[in-house]
Design a protein around this motif. Structure first.
Motif, PDB file in Angstrom:
ATOM      1  N   LEU A  34      16.470  -8.216  -1.439  1.00  0.00           N
ATOM      2  CA  LEU A  34      15.379  -9.135  -1.137  1.00  0.00           C
ATOM      3  C   LEU A  34      14.691  -8.780   0.173  1.00  0.00           C
ATOM      4  N   GLU A  35      15.492  -8.449   1.201  1.00  0.00           N
ATOM      5  CA  GLU A  35      14.921  -8.122   2.516  1.00  0.00           C
ATOM      6  C   GLU A  35      14.070  -6.871   2.435  1.00  0.00           C
ATOM      7  N   ARG A  36      14.550  -5.854   1.728  1.00  0.00           N
ATOM      8  CA  ARG A  36      13.765  -4.616   1.625  1.00  0.00           C
ATOM      9  C   ARG A  36      12.426  -4.889   0.947  1.00  0.00           C
ATOM     10  N   ALA A  37      12.454  -5.675  -0.127  1.00  0.00           N
ATOM     11  CA  ALA A  37      11.204  -5.982  -0.818  1.00  0.00           C
ATOM     12  C   ALA A  37      10.273  -6.783   0.081  1.00  0.00           C
ATOM     13  N   PHE A  38      10.836  -7.757   0.803  1.00  0.00           N
ATOM     14  CA  PHE A  38       9.992  -8.587   1.675  1.00  0.00           C
ATOM     15  C   PHE A  38       9.419  -7.750   2.822  1.00  0.00           C
ATOM     16  N   GLU A  39      10.240  -6.891   3.420  1.00  0.00           N
ATOM     17  CA  GLU A  39       9.731  -6.036   4.513  1.00  0.00           C
ATOM     18  C   GLU A  39       8.626  -5.125   4.002  1.00  0.00           C
ATOM     19  N   GLY A  40       8.746  -4.638   2.743  1.00  0.00           N
ATOM     20  CA  GLY A  40       7.676  -3.829   2.171  1.00  0.00           C
ATOM     21  C   GLY A  40       6.397  -4.626   2.012  1.00  0.00           C
ATOM     22  N   MET A  41       6.534  -5.909   1.645  1.00  0.00           N
ATOM     23  CA  MET A  41       5.355  -6.759   1.523  1.00  0.00           C
ATOM     24  C   MET A  41       4.671  -6.919   2.877  1.00  0.00           C
ATOM     25  N   VAL A  42       5.483  -7.120   3.897  1.00  0.00           N
ATOM     26  CA  VAL A  42       4.913  -7.309   5.242  1.00  0.00           C
ATOM     27  C   VAL A  42       4.212  -6.046   5.702  1.00  0.00           C
ATOM     28  N   ALA A  43       4.833  -4.885   5.433  1.00  0.00           N
ATOM     29  CA  ALA A  43       4.280  -3.620   5.911  1.00  0.00           C
ATOM     30  C   ALA A  43       2.997  -3.244   5.183  1.00  0.00           C
ATOM     31  N   THR A  44       2.800  -3.734   3.979  1.00  0.00           N
ATOM     32  CA  THR A  44       1.621  -3.343   3.191  1.00  0.00           C
ATOM     33  C   THR A  44       0.624  -4.496   3.051  1.00  0.00           C
ATOM     34  N   ALA A  45       0.717  -5.480   3.914  1.00  0.00           N
ATOM     35  CA  ALA A  45      -0.154  -6.657   3.809  1.00  0.00           C
ATOM     36  C   ALA A  45      -1.532  -6.350   4.379  1.00  0.00           C
ATOM     37  N   ASN A  46      -2.252  -5.440   3.713  1.00  0.00           N
ATOM     38  CA  ASN A  46      -3.623  -5.126   4.109  1.00  0.00           C
ATOM     39  C   ASN A  46      -4.370  -4.659   2.868  1.00  0.00           C
ATOM     40  N   ASP A  47      -5.675  -4.613   2.996  1.00  0.00           N
ATOM     41  CA  ASP A  47      -6.509  -4.289   1.824  1.00  0.00           C
ATOM     42  C   ASP A  47      -6.332  -2.850   1.382  1.00  0.00           C
ATOM     43  N   GLU A  48      -5.977  -1.941   2.319  1.00  0.00           N
ATOM     44  CA  GLU A  48      -5.857  -0.527   1.969  1.00  0.00           C
ATOM     45  C   GLU A  48      -4.609  -0.251   1.119  1.00  0.00           C
ATOM     46  N   GLN A  49      -3.609  -1.071   1.212  1.00  0.00           N
ATOM     47  CA  GLN A  49      -2.354  -0.813   0.504  1.00  0.00           C
ATOM     48  C   GLN A  49      -2.055  -1.936  -0.507  1.00  0.00           C
TER      49      GLN A  49
END
Length: 438
Positions: free
Chosen positions: A316-331
């Motif tokens: 769950l943490e890995r998936a959530f951290e990925g969401m945080v890291a890609t929270a922009n229009d480019e990704q």
């Protein structure tokens, strides 16, 4: 004296039989003078004419046909055996005379002539009734015979038809096999054509995208063969996949029809593959997927809060951290993948085989919903995106802290946000999720 007593007893019995409505009766004449003539006998018992009992009879009496019944009767019984004879006698007191046949015999101890007769009209009626019954039974038997004959003919025709049908099917199968071999030979020559799977995927995605309405006529095989430059056999195999997935229905006389969405087999692995490559999902199908998630995921999240182990929390943490890291229009594409992985990790954290596999099967459907939700959310500012991330974080923390009721509530908030982004109402039905105690 004995004869008198016997006569009285018989008189009561014979009169009673006629009172019961019986048409046949027995009468008794007592012989006084065996030589005949007037007063040769006395009428001892006669149920039909009780008022004449005791009167004297004469062999000279003639009936309306001119016959002498008493003379014939006397001569016959005195010969030592019974006698059958015909004459005319009224059926009722004062009525007209009718033809009658009688049998009479002598009872020597008392010199009684005991007789009984039947009217010819009754015999004729009985014969007619018996004939009618026989004809009715004959008609019934003839009907059964006809039915049995028709049944035997039908069975024979069915047997012949079945044999011809099997012969025809065998020939068709042989023809298809020859056509298949010819197609394989053509394919081995390197002709550039779409595979059966590619044709099925293309057609299925058009249906899933809402290009066709339920009960719409699907394009004809000939037109589809020209469109995809494919053989009829290959196209039919592609359509068979769509039929198996519940998207199409092939009916003799009506052609190929698009089936209602309620008949679609969304859990079919082929459907998952088709949905995963879909651009622009049918809005009605999107609402159905959302309704399912709103009904199920809060319960699944609560269950995960009671079952999750360290590996589940790390996933769950890995998936959530990925969401945080890609929270922009480019990704955006990568962000959607991490979002789907987050929800899939919740299904796996239940440690229930059915829920885990269901999460995998529904991954493409959930992915479509998430991507559509994020595309709709692009019009919002960064504060909206941060709020969405915080709601996901709240779900993860509730699962980590083993708070099932909180996990359920937080999951509902995540889905309500998605509903607002997609323009859905919040009146979808949902499961009644139980309250968990820690």
């Amino acid at each position: 004296m004995v004869a008198f007593l016997v006569a009285n007893e018989l008189r009561q019995s014979l009169h009673a039989s006629l009172d019961k409505g019986e048409s046949r009766y027995v009468w008794i004449n007592e012989i006084l003078d065996p030589t005949g003539g007037p007063g040769y006998a006395r009428r001892l018992i006669h149920p039909l004419l009780p008022g004449t009992e005791g009167t004297l009879l004469s062999t000279e009496h003639r009936d309306s046909s001119g016959r002498q019944p008493y003379k014939t009767e006397l001569e016959g019984v005195l010969q030592g055996s019974g006698i059958f004879f015909d004459y005319r006698f009224p059926r009722s007191r004062g009525g007209p005379e009718e033809d009658k046949t009688t049998y009479a015999a002598l009872y020597p101890p008392f010199q009684w002539i005991v007789a009984s007769g039947v009217y010819m009209g009754d015999i004729n009626n009985a014969a007619l009734t018996a004939h009618a019954d026989i004809m009715q039974e004959k008609s019934r038997l003839e009907r059964w015979h006809l039915l049995l004959t028709l049944g035997a003919c039908l069975l024979l025709f069915l047997a012949i038809g079945h044999a011809l049908f099997r012969q025809s099917r065998t020939r068709q199968r042989q023809m298809r096999q020859r056509m298949g071999r010819l197609e394989n030979e053509l394919e081995q020559r390197g002709e550039d054509r779409l595979s059966m799977e590619a044709i099925a995927a293309c057609l299925a995605r058009e249906i899933l995208a809402g290009k066709f309405e339920p009960d719409d006529n699907f394009p004809r095989e000939m037109d589809l063969c020209k469109r995809f430059d494919a053989s009829r056999n290959r196209l039919r195999n592609a359509l068979a996949q769509l039929v198996g997935a519940g998207l199409l229905e092939r009916t003799a006389g009506r052609g190929t029809l698009v089936r209602p969405m309620s008949e679609w087999q969304l859990l079919d692995p082929l459907m998952s593959d088709w949905i995963s490559g879909l651009e622009g999902i049918n809005p009605a199908l999107m609402r159905e997927i959302y309704a399912f998630r709103l009904s199920v995921e809060p319960y699944v999240s609560a269950l995960a809060a009671t079952k999750a182990n360290a590996q589940d929390l790390a996933r769950l943490e890995r998936a959530f951290e990925g969401m945080v890291a890609t929270a922009n229009d480019e990704q955006q594409a990568a962000h959607s993948e991490f979002d789907v992985a987050f929800h899939e990790a919740i299904y796996r954290a239940t440690h229930n085989l059915v829920w885990a596999q269901l999460g995998s099967l529904l991954r493409p459907s959930i992915s479509q919903l998430i991507e559509s939700s994020q595309q709709a959310a692009q019009q919002h500012d960064q504060a909206h995106h941060r709020a969405s991330l915080e709601r996901h974080r709240a779900v993860m923390e509730a699962i980590r802290l083993r708070q099932p009721d909180m996990a359920r509530t937080c999951a509902e908030r995540v889905l309500e946000t998605a509903a607002r982004d997609l323009g859905f109402g919040l009146d979808h039905p949902r499961l009644e999720t139980p309250r968990f105690s820690t």
